[in-house]
Design an enzyme around this catalytic site. Structure first.
Site, PDB file in Angstrom:
ATOM      1  N   THR A  24       0.841  -1.204   0.000  1.00 22.09           N
ATOM      2  CA  THR A  24       0.000   0.000   0.000  1.00 22.09           C
ATOM      3  C   THR A  24       0.871   1.246   0.000  1.00 22.09           C
ATOM      4  O   THR A  24       0.678   2.159  -0.827  1.00 22.09           O
ATOM      5  CB  THR A  24      -0.938   0.007   1.230  1.00 22.09           C
ATOM      6  OG1 THR A  24      -1.560  -1.283   1.337  1.00 22.09           O
ATOM      7  CG2 THR A  24      -1.994   1.080   1.119  1.00 22.09           C
ATOM      8  N   GLY A  56       1.467   1.619   5.774  1.00 20.92           N
ATOM      9  CA  GLY A  56       0.363   0.672   5.777  1.00 20.92           C
ATOM     10  C   GLY A  56       0.227   0.015   7.147  1.00 20.92           C
ATOM     11  O   GLY A  56       0.895   0.397   8.110  1.00 20.92           O
ATOM     12  N   ASP A  68      -1.357  -3.987   9.143  1.00 22.03           N
ATOM     13  CA  ASP A  68      -1.916  -5.327   8.938  1.00 22.03           C
ATOM     14  C   ASP A  68      -3.287  -5.499   9.592  1.00 22.03           C
ATOM     15  O   ASP A  68      -4.128  -6.235   9.081  1.00 22.03           O
ATOM     16  CB  ASP A  68      -0.924  -6.371   9.451  1.00 22.03           C
ATOM     17  CG  ASP A  68       0.365  -6.310   8.655  1.00 22.03           C
ATOM     18  OD1 ASP A  68       0.299  -6.513   7.424  1.00 22.03           O
ATOM     19  OD2 ASP A  68       1.418  -6.012   9.220  1.00 22.03           O
ATOM     20  N   GLU A 116       9.939   1.147  10.868  1.00 18.20           N
ATOM     21  CA  GLU A 116       8.621   1.798  10.803  1.00 18.20           C
ATOM     22  C   GLU A 116       8.253   2.408  12.150  1.00 18.20           C
ATOM     23  O   GLU A 116       7.671   3.489  12.214  1.00 18.20           O
ATOM     24  CB  GLU A 116       7.559   0.779  10.387  1.00 18.20           C
ATOM     25  CG  GLU A 116       7.681   0.364   8.928  1.00 18.20           C
ATOM     26  CD  GLU A 116       6.765  -0.793   8.554  1.00 18.20           C
ATOM     27  OE1 GLU A 116       6.385  -0.858   7.393  1.00 18.20           O
ATOM     28  OE2 GLU A 116       6.459  -1.632   9.417  1.00 18.20           O
TER      29      GLU A 116
END
Ligand code: 5RP
Length: 228
Positions: A28, A82, A84, A103
């Site tokens: 994404t 993005g 999950d 991240e």
């Protein structure tokens, strides 16, 4: 066009001239990178960009985005990444691509963390997606066993395409903890996992997401601010 692409491109419209920008990882976030490059090209935006993975750095370079060194950045105005799984409180499971350490370092210093997900990733209760945990490779079977014993869930080593233990950009292995939903003790579980020797970082991003951009299958996009 893919709904994730529409939503990622929408997220990129939130970037303003002069901002420092975190480029996330995964399929994404990957849609956002060419869109950022297009805005730099067509609008002359002056941005300082950093990437959360080698793959995103590579994609950024391929699209002509010059990256700043992470070591030279103390705070970021916006990051587009993005996830999950995400619950109504904007608590997130992340790290499906194995980039969770970088991240999280980036999200932690970002003023506006914008998470882009397909609506299928919205959940009432986290835990169906296994929690990715970055661990030091040295003695990982022992770390795996201690995590499994302490939390009473299945813990598996993530493997790459050739069957070897997956190694992240920072040289860590990833253990996936299959709690099942609902994830227990939301107030403490992240620190409980992190306190196990050998664990470097946990793919639970609580209190780090400021805006959510939801991609719906019909191509519509919804932007939501984090609940107060
Ligand atoms: C990588 C991540 C990704 O953002 C997450 O796995 C979502 O990926 P995708 O957009 O491909 O579904 O956390 O570590």
């Amino acid at each position: 066009v893919n709904p994730k692409q529409i939503a990622a491109e929408h997220a990129v419209t939130l970037i303003k001239d002069g901002m420092s920008v975190g480029l996330g990882s995964g399929t994404t976030a990957a849609y956002a990178i060419p869109a950022v490059a297009r805005r730099i090209e067509t609008e002359g935006l002056r941005l300082r960009c950093v990437a959360t993975s080698k793959a995103s750095a590579h994609l950024a370079h391929a699209n002509g985005i010059k990256l700043s060194s992470w070591d030279s950045i103390e705070t970021l105005d916006i990051t587009i990444d993005g996830a999950d799984e995400i619950d109504p409180e904007f608590r997130i499971i992340k790290g499906g691509g194995g980039a969770l350490v970088r991240e999280k370092l980036v999200a932690t210093v970002t003023a506006d963390e914008v998470i882009v997900v397909h609506s299928a990733k919205l959940t009432e209760a986290l835990g169906a997606f296994p929690v990715p945990v970055a661990v030091v490779p040295f003695g990982w079977p022992s770390t795996r066993r201690r995590l499994a014993e302490k939390f009473g869930c299945e813990v598996s080593i993530r493997r790459d395409a050739s069957g070897d233990a997956f190694t992240s950009d920072d040289g860590m292995h990833i253990l996936d903890m299959a709690f099942g939903a609902p994830l227990p003790r939301l107030d403490t579980i992240e620190n409980e996992i992190r306190s196990v020797v050998g664990v470097v970082e946990v793919g639970l991003f609580f209190g780090l997401c400021h805006h959510l951009v939801v991609a719906h299958s019909d191509g519509s996009v919804e932007v939501k601010a984090a609940p107060k």
